[in-house]
Design a protein around this motif. Structure first.
Motif, mmCIF file in Angstrom:
data_model
loop_
_atom_site.group_PDB
_atom_site.id
_atom_site.type_symbol
_atom_site.label_atom_id
_atom_site.label_comp_id
_atom_site.label_asym_id
_atom_site.label_seq_id
_atom_site.Cartn_x
_atom_site.Cartn_y
_atom_site.Cartn_z
ATOM 1 N N LYS A 34 -24.905 5.594 -12.325
ATOM 2 C CA LYS A 34 -24.046 5.460 -11.144
ATOM 3 C C LYS A 34 -23.173 4.214 -11.247
ATOM 4 N N PHE A 35 -23.723 3.158 -11.806
ATOM 5 C CA PHE A 35 -22.950 1.930 -11.990
ATOM 6 C C PHE A 35 -21.779 2.194 -12.936
ATOM 7 N N GLU A 36 -22.053 2.883 -14.036
ATOM 8 C CA GLU A 36 -20.981 3.218 -14.987
ATOM 9 C C GLU A 36 -19.966 4.165 -14.358
ATOM 10 N N GLN A 37 -20.445 5.124 -13.573
ATOM 11 C CA GLN A 37 -19.529 6.053 -12.903
ATOM 12 C C GLN A 37 -18.629 5.297 -11.929
ATOM 13 N N ALA A 38 -19.197 4.365 -11.195
ATOM 14 C CA ALA A 38 -18.401 3.564 -10.255
ATOM 15 C C ALA A 38 -17.336 2.773 -11.008
ATOM 16 N N GLN A 39 -17.686 2.240 -12.153
ATOM 17 C CA GLN A 39 -16.714 1.499 -12.959
ATOM 18 C C GLN A 39 -15.606 2.424 -13.457
ATOM 19 N N ARG A 40 -15.963 3.643 -13.849
ATOM 20 C CA ARG A 40 -14.948 4.605 -14.308
ATOM 21 C C ARG A 40 -14.011 5.002 -13.169
ATOM 22 N N TYR A 41 -14.580 5.268 -11.990
ATOM 23 C CA TYR A 41 -13.744 5.604 -10.841
ATOM 24 C C TYR A 41 -12.799 4.447 -10.504
ATOM 25 N N ARG A 42 -13.320 3.238 -10.541
ATOM 26 C CA ARG A 42 -12.490 2.076 -10.223
ATOM 27 C C ARG A 42 -11.347 1.950 -11.231
ATOM 28 N N ALA A 43 -11.630 2.157 -12.510
ATOM 29 C CA ALA A 43 -10.590 2.084 -13.540
ATOM 30 C C ALA A 43 -9.540 3.174 -13.332
ATOM 31 N N LEU A 44 -9.974 4.353 -12.944
ATOM 32 C CA LEU A 44 -9.057 5.455 -12.687
ATOM 33 C C LEU A 44 -8.144 5.130 -11.506
ATOM 34 N N ILE A 45 -8.734 4.659 -10.434
ATOM 35 C CA ILE A 45 -7.953 4.345 -9.230
ATOM 36 C C ILE A 45 -7.035 3.158 -9.465
ATOM 37 N N ASP A 46 -7.476 2.222 -10.264
ATOM 38 C CA ASP A 46 -6.657 1.047 -10.553
ATOM 39 C C ASP A 46 -5.303 1.453 -11.145
ATOM 40 N N LYS A 47 -5.259 2.585 -11.822
ATOM 41 C CA LYS A 47 -4.015 3.085 -12.401
ATOM 42 C C LYS A 47 -3.133 3.778 -11.361
ATOM 43 N N GLN A 48 -3.696 4.046 -10.182
ATOM 44 C CA GLN A 48 -2.955 4.778 -9.154
ATOM 45 C C GLN A 48 -2.439 3.885 -8.031
ATOM 46 N N VAL A 49 -2.902 2.670 -7.984
ATOM 47 C CA VAL A 49 -2.471 1.764 -6.923
ATOM 48 C C VAL A 49 -1.743 0.579 -7.533
ATOM 49 N N ALA A 50 -0.943 -0.042 -6.722
ATOM 50 C CA ALA A 50 -0.207 -1.226 -7.173
ATOM 51 C C ALA A 50 -0.500 -2.370 -6.222
ATOM 52 N N ARG A 51 -0.465 -3.550 -6.741
ATOM 53 C CA ARG A 51 -0.620 -4.743 -5.915
ATOM 54 C C ARG A 51 0.769 -5.281 -5.619
ATOM 55 N N VAL A 52 0.985 -5.566 -4.353
ATOM 56 C CA VAL A 52 2.292 -6.039 -3.922
ATOM 57 C C VAL A 52 2.108 -7.360 -3.203
ATOM 58 N N GLU A 53 2.917 -8.332 -3.562
ATOM 59 C CA GLU A 53 2.900 -9.602 -2.856
ATOM 60 C C GLU A 53 4.218 -9.720 -2.112
ATOM 61 N N LEU A 54 4.109 -9.894 -0.806
ATOM 62 C CA LEU A 54 5.294 -10.020 0.028
ATOM 63 C C LEU A 54 5.363 -11.430 0.591
ATOM 64 N N ARG A 55 6.536 -11.991 0.559
ATOM 65 C CA ARG A 55 6.753 -13.301 1.169
ATOM 66 C C ARG A 55 8.032 -13.245 1.972
ATOM 67 N N CYS A 56 8.046 -14.048 3.006
ATOM 68 C CA CYS A 56 9.241 -14.128 3.834
ATOM 69 C C CYS A 56 9.459 -15.601 4.166
ATOM 70 N N ASP A 57 10.643 -16.093 3.901
ATOM 71 C CA ASP A 57 10.952 -17.496 4.146
ATOM 72 C C ASP A 57 11.492 -17.748 5.558
ATOM 73 N N VAL A 58 11.515 -16.727 6.382
ATOM 74 C CA VAL A 58 11.998 -16.884 7.750
ATOM 75 C C VAL A 58 10.830 -17.326 8.624
ATOM 76 N N GLU A 59 10.954 -18.507 9.192
ATOM 77 C CA GLU A 59 9.876 -19.053 10.014
ATOM 78 C C GLU A 59 9.603 -18.158 11.217
ATOM 79 N N GLY A 60 8.328 -17.867 11.450
ATOM 80 C CA GLY A 60 7.913 -17.061 12.586
ATOM 81 C C GLY A 60 8.001 -15.560 12.353
ATOM 82 N N ALA A 61 8.536 -15.150 11.221
ATOM 83 C CA ALA A 61 8.648 -13.718 10.941
ATOM 84 C C ALA A 61 7.274 -13.149 10.604
ATOM 85 N N VAL A 62 7.064 -11.897 10.941
ATOM 86 C CA VAL A 62 5.827 -11.195 10.624
ATOM 87 C C VAL A 62 6.184 -10.074 9.658
#
Length: 148
Positions: A113-141
Motif C-alpha cells: 500500500k505504501f508503494e501504491q500510494a507513492q505510485r499514485y502520488r507520482a502519477l498525480i504529480d504529472k497532472q497538477v501544476a504548482r502556481v505561485e501568485l504575487r501581487c504588488d498592489v497593497e491591500g489586494a487579495v
C-alpha cells in the motif's frame, strides 16, 4: 488522461484494534493529542467509509473518511480518502491526502500500500501544476478558483 480512465484496484486499508491499542511504549505521532474515545469513534466511521468504498460509492466513502479525519488525522484514513478521490477526479485533494498518508513513511501502511500510494502520488504529480501568485498592489487579495 484522467485518473478515472486508469484501472484502479481499490485497496482498503484497515485500521485494526491492535494498531489503535498499541502500548504507550511505542511512539505513535499520528495519535498524539487524540483521545482514545476520538480514535475509537474515528475507527467506526472509517469502517463505514470502507464499506461504501467496497461498494464503489465514492462520494459516500469520501464523506465518511472526512468525518473520521475530523476526529483523527490518521495516515490510513487519508490513504483511503485518496482512493475515493481518485475515482471522483479530484487530483489536487488526492495528492494532498496521499502526502498525508505518506507523512510517517511505511509505519502504518503495509509495503504494498505504501508503494501504491507513492505510485499514485507520482502519477498525480504529472497532472497538477504548482502556481505561485504575487501581487504588488497593497491591500489586494489574490484568489484562484475562489480561494485566497
Amino acid at each position: 488522461m484522467t485518473l478515472q480512465r486508469w484501472a484502479v484496484t481499490v485497496i482498503v486499508v484497515a485500521l485494526n484494534s491492535t494498531a489503535i491499542a498499541q502500548g504507550a511504549e511505542q511512539e505513535r505521532p499520528w495519535a498524539k493529542g487524540v483521545a482514545p474515545s476520538a480514535q475509537k469513534q474515528a475507527l467506526e466511521i472509517f469502517r463505514l467509509g470502507n464499506a461504501a468504498l467496497k461498494e464503489s460509492q465514492w462520494r459516500a466513502a469520501s464523506e465518511r473518511y472526512r468525518e473520521a479525519l475530523a476526529l483523527w488525522d490518521h495516515p490510513a484514513i487519508n490513504y483511503n480518502l485518496a482512493l475515493a478521490l481518485l475515482q471522483l477526479d479530484q487530483p489536487i485533494e488526492t495528492y494532498q491526502r496521499l502526502e498525508a498518508a505518506l507523512k510517517y513513511g511505511a509505519a502504518l501502511l503495509d509495503a504494498d500500500k505504501f508503494e501504491q500510494a507513492q505510485r499514485y502520488r507520482a502519477l498525480i504529480d504529472k497532472q497538477v501544476a504548482r502556481v505561485e501568485l504575487r501581487c504588488d498592489v497593497e491591500g489586494a487579495v489574490v484568489k484562484l478558483n475562489g480561494q485566497q
